[in-house]
Every structure is written in structure tokens, then in C-alpha cells.
Design a protein around this motif. Structure first.
Motif, PDB file in Angstrom:
ATOM      1  N   UNK A 332      66.697  20.536  58.118  1.00 32.67           N
ATOM      2  CA  UNK A 332      66.359  20.062  59.471  1.00 32.67           C
ATOM      3  C   UNK A 332      66.603  21.174  60.489  1.00 32.67           C
ATOM      4  N   UNK A 333      67.745  21.833  60.378  1.00 32.10           N
ATOM      5  CA  UNK A 333      68.059  22.931  61.308  1.00 32.10           C
ATOM      6  C   UNK A 333      67.047  24.067  61.168  1.00 32.10           C
ATOM      7  N   UNK A 334      66.706  24.396  59.932  1.00 32.52           N
ATOM      8  CA  UNK A 334      65.750  25.471  59.673  1.00 32.52           C
ATOM      9  C   UNK A 334      64.364  25.099  60.212  1.00 32.52           C
ATOM     10  N   UNK A 335      63.978  23.826  60.065  1.00 27.20           N
ATOM     11  CA  UNK A 335      62.694  23.359  60.572  1.00 27.20           C
ATOM     12  C   UNK A 335      62.595  23.500  62.083  1.00 27.20           C
ATOM     13  N   UNK A 336      63.676  23.134  62.779  1.00 27.46           N
ATOM     14  CA  UNK A 336      63.705  23.290  64.241  1.00 27.46           C
ATOM     15  C   UNK A 336      63.578  24.767  64.623  1.00 27.46           C
ATOM     16  N   UNK A 337      64.271  25.616  63.885  1.00 21.11           N
ATOM     17  CA  UNK A 337      64.208  27.048  64.179  1.00 21.11           C
ATOM     18  C   UNK A 337      62.822  27.617  63.972  1.00 21.11           C
TER      19      UNK A 337
END
Length: 396
Positions: A332-337
Motif C-alpha cells: 500500500x505504501x509503495x503504491x502511494x509512492x
């Protein structure tokens, strides 16, 4: 030692296997996050920017191009329409409100939109500082424009011909910023608004204020129309398309068509991401299953020391949950980034994506991670629960 610490140590006893499982889950979750955020933001922009516009009338050509250029400002106009013909449509009994647009210029890639006061009420615009434009060459700018271009009330600037580049600047006429809009969270945050007369003057009509002698030559780019009655939905577009040299395009229909076209690619990527998640689940299962076979003796010793079957079962389930939850959170964090990085390099401010927006549907992704962890661990956990202590100890 707590069950969590035991499970954590078991997972990282084989760091490469654990890292691979987390990576697979994170990769699939990241793709789903990007798709979820992007599709949500696109749909939100389509809805917000066209919610009070029933029809767009412009030059013949692609209906979708007409909608994109006149409502979302992310394409080139299909052409211009004669002002006299447009005014006849504006007076039609089916029309409640008609907002003329004159496009063709930009300032550092920001669209300059010539229009009238009806545009203000159409979008419910409010002033944060200064006032709305009145005289020619006065401009009221969106909140994002003021921030990005470092413009304030009283500043002047020159427009450039075209919609994206400043190669041909109109240095004979300077716009003056007279107002800054309150942030609207729609397309107007990224526009420069001025009177139609300003746009005519920029293109050689030095008598823009004379509304009689030059009417035959003057043109609008398009009209944004609100209907007076439901009957207009069926009658008015057909009348425009069949009896004039203009075309009528429905924002609702074209936006739906656009989103359906985008949706084809989105669906394909979603299935790809789900396939990766399935592979990740199988990988977690294989890892736990093989780990269980190697730890049969250790688990049997734990049983002799007082650990219950239920505790062994919960340890294996916990291992699966730890792996998948870590992977899901990283994903999820990587997707936002990733989405924020994409948005940084997007040329069009109107379609710009943001990775700083969070939506409630993302919790479903975390829930999916929990489910994958449980499903992947359930068979090894059941085997641990049913293990025969005497037999295992005798074999060793």
C-alpha cells in the motif's frame, strides 16, 4: 516467550524465503493500490467537473474531444463556432443557462479561459482574494495557479498562443491578476479566467468591446449548457446535430465511454495483480508447509513442555498473518509512492494524480492480506494441530 516472538523468529530463520513472500504480496498489493487510487481519482474528477453541465455544443468533430477540451481542458478544441449561431442556441426555450467559452491561449501551460459571469454561478466560484474579472485583460486565477506560478493580485503576465507552450507570446497585451479563487477541488483550481473580449483582443480584435459591428466574424469555442426541462435531453441534442453545423456532446455519456475505455486496461492489470497475489499465497503455503516438516520435532518438544494443540495451530496461523500483513502494508505504501511519482511527472494539471490521497477501500486490501495469510497457513496449521507427538519423538 510470546507467540508473536516465536512466530517472528520462525519466519526469519529463513530470511530469503520470508523476503520473497513479502515481496510477492507487496508487489501485487502495490499494483492494486495504484489502480484503485487512480480509477477513484479519475472518476471523481469526471464527476466533479461535469456535474452541473448537461450538454456541450461546439464545432463538428469528436464528441469526446469536445468534452475533454471544454470541461476537463486536457485536449485541443474541435474548432470554433460562429457567435451569432451560438447565441441563437443560447436563447432556445430548452436552455436554462448557456456559458460561452473562448479558448486558445495559455500561460506556462495553464489554460486561459475566456467566458462570462455565468461561469461563476455554474461552478459556484468564490473569491479568496481580490475580485472577479470585469474589464478586458483582467484575470481571476485558480488557487493552484496562484501557488504554482507565484502570481498574486496586481501582478501582470503575457499569454501565449496555443494550449501547452509559450513560443508565441502576445506581448502587446498584458493580463492583470485582479482576483484569486477559493480552492474548489475541481478543474477551476487550475485555470485562468477572463472575459471573452480579452481572448478576442489577444487575437487581433482591437474592438472587442464593440458587440455589433464584428458579430459576424466573432467566434466562440464552445457552449456549456444546462437544460430547462427533462424534455430537452431527447430533443435539444438531436436538433443541434441535425439542423446546425455544430455538434452536441453529452458529458455524462462521453465520460462513461471514456471511463469504460480506461476500465479495459484497469481490469487487465487487476487480474494480473490478483494472479500475483495468488502466487504469493501459494508461496506462503509452500514456505509454511516445508517449514512445518522441518520443525516437527521442535513442535513435538513444545507439546511435551505444555504447549496445547491450539497454541501450535495459532503459531502457524500467526506466521502466515505476519508475512501477508507486512507485505500488504509495504505494498500500500509503495503504491502511494508510485502514484505520487507518476503525478509529479504528469504534464496536465487537470488530470494530475496524487499519492497523498487515502480512501477507505484500501482497508479492503489489508483485509485481503489477512485472508490470504489465513488461507495459506490453514493447512499447515491443521497438520501441526493433528501431529502425533509419540510418533515424531520416536522417529527422532
Amino acid at each position: 516467550m510470546s507467540p508473536f516472538r516465536i512466530s517472528w523468529k520462525n519466519i526469519w530463520s529463513k530470511p530469503l524465503n520470508a523476503a520473497l513472500n513479502i515481496l510477492l504480496i507487496a508487489f501485487g498489493t502495490a499494483i492494486l493500490t495504484v489502480l484503485l487510487l487512480a480509477s477513484t481519482q479519475i472518476e471523481d474528477k469526471l464527476t466533479k467537473n461535469s456535474k452541473d453541465i448537461d450538454l456541450v455544443v461546439g464545432a463538428k468533430g469528436s464528441p469526446l474531444q469536445l468534452i475533454l477540451s471544454s470541461i476537463y481542458y486536457i485536449d485541443f478544441p474541435t474548432g470554433n463556432i460562429p457567435m451569432n449561431e451560438a447565441k441563437k442556441l443560447m436563447r432556445n426555450p430548452f436552455v436554462k443557462k448557456a456559458v460561452p467559452l473562448a479558448l486558445g491561449d495559455n500561460y506556462n501551460g495553464v489554460r486561459i479561459v475566456g467566458t462570462d459571469s455565468n461561469y461563476i454561478s455554474l461552478y459556484g466560484l468564490k473569491i479568496q482574494e481580490g475580485k472577479f474579472w470585469k474589464a478586458d485583460m483582467e484575470a481571476t486565477i485558480g488557487a493552484n495557479v496562484a501557488h504554482a506560478q507565484q502570481l498574486k493580485v496586481g501582478d501582470t503576465f503575457f499569454g501565449g498562443h496555443g494550449l501547452t507552450e509559450m513560443n508565441d507570446q502576445h506581448k502587446d497585451h498584458a493580463y492583470k491578476v485582479v482576483g484569486i479563487l477559493t480552492p474548489q477541488q475541481n478543474v477551476t483550481d487550475n485555470l485562468i479566467l477572463t472575459g471573452i473580449g480579452s481572448v478576442w483582443r489577444m487575437h487581433g480584435d482591437e474592438h472587442a468591446e464593440d458587440t455589433h459591428d464584428h458579430d459576424q466574424e466573432r467566434e466562440y469555442t464552445s457552449l456549456l449548457i444546462q437544460y430547462r426541462s427533462p424534455m430537452a435531453v431527447a430533443m435539444f441534442p438531436m436538433m443541434v446535430n441535425q439542423t446546425t453545423n455544430m455538434q452536441a456532446a453529452s458529458p455524462a455519456q462521453e465520460s462513461t465511454r471514456l471511463f469504460s475505455l480506461i476500465g479495459v486496461g484497469v481490469d487487465t492489470l487487476q487480474w494480473f495483480a490478483l494472479l500475483i497475489m495468488l502466487i504469493a499465497a501459494v508461496s506462503v503455503f509452500v514456505n509454511l508447509y516445508n517449514s512445518l516438516k522441518e520443525r516437527r520435532y521442535d513442535l513435538a518438544i513444545m507439546r511435551t513442555l505444555g504447549a496445547s494443540k491450539t497454541k501450535l495451530f495459532s503459531l502457524i496461523i500467526l506466521e502466515g498473518l505476519i508475512l501477508t500483513v507486512i507485505g500488504a502494508i509495504i505494498g500500500v505504501a509503495f503504491g502511494h509512492g508510485i502514484l505520487h511519482l507518476i503525478g509529479t511527472y504528469q504534464e496536465s494539471s487537470q488530470a494530475k494524480m496524487s499519492g497523498l490521497i487515502f480512501i477507505k477501500e484500501e482497508f479492503y486490501l489489508l483485509g485481503a492480506g489477512l485472508m490470504i495469510g489465513v488461507l495459506a497457513a490453514i493447512i499447515p496449521a491443521i497438520q501441526a494441530y493433528r501431529s502425533n507427538i509419540s510418533k515424531i519423538l520416536a522417529e527422532n
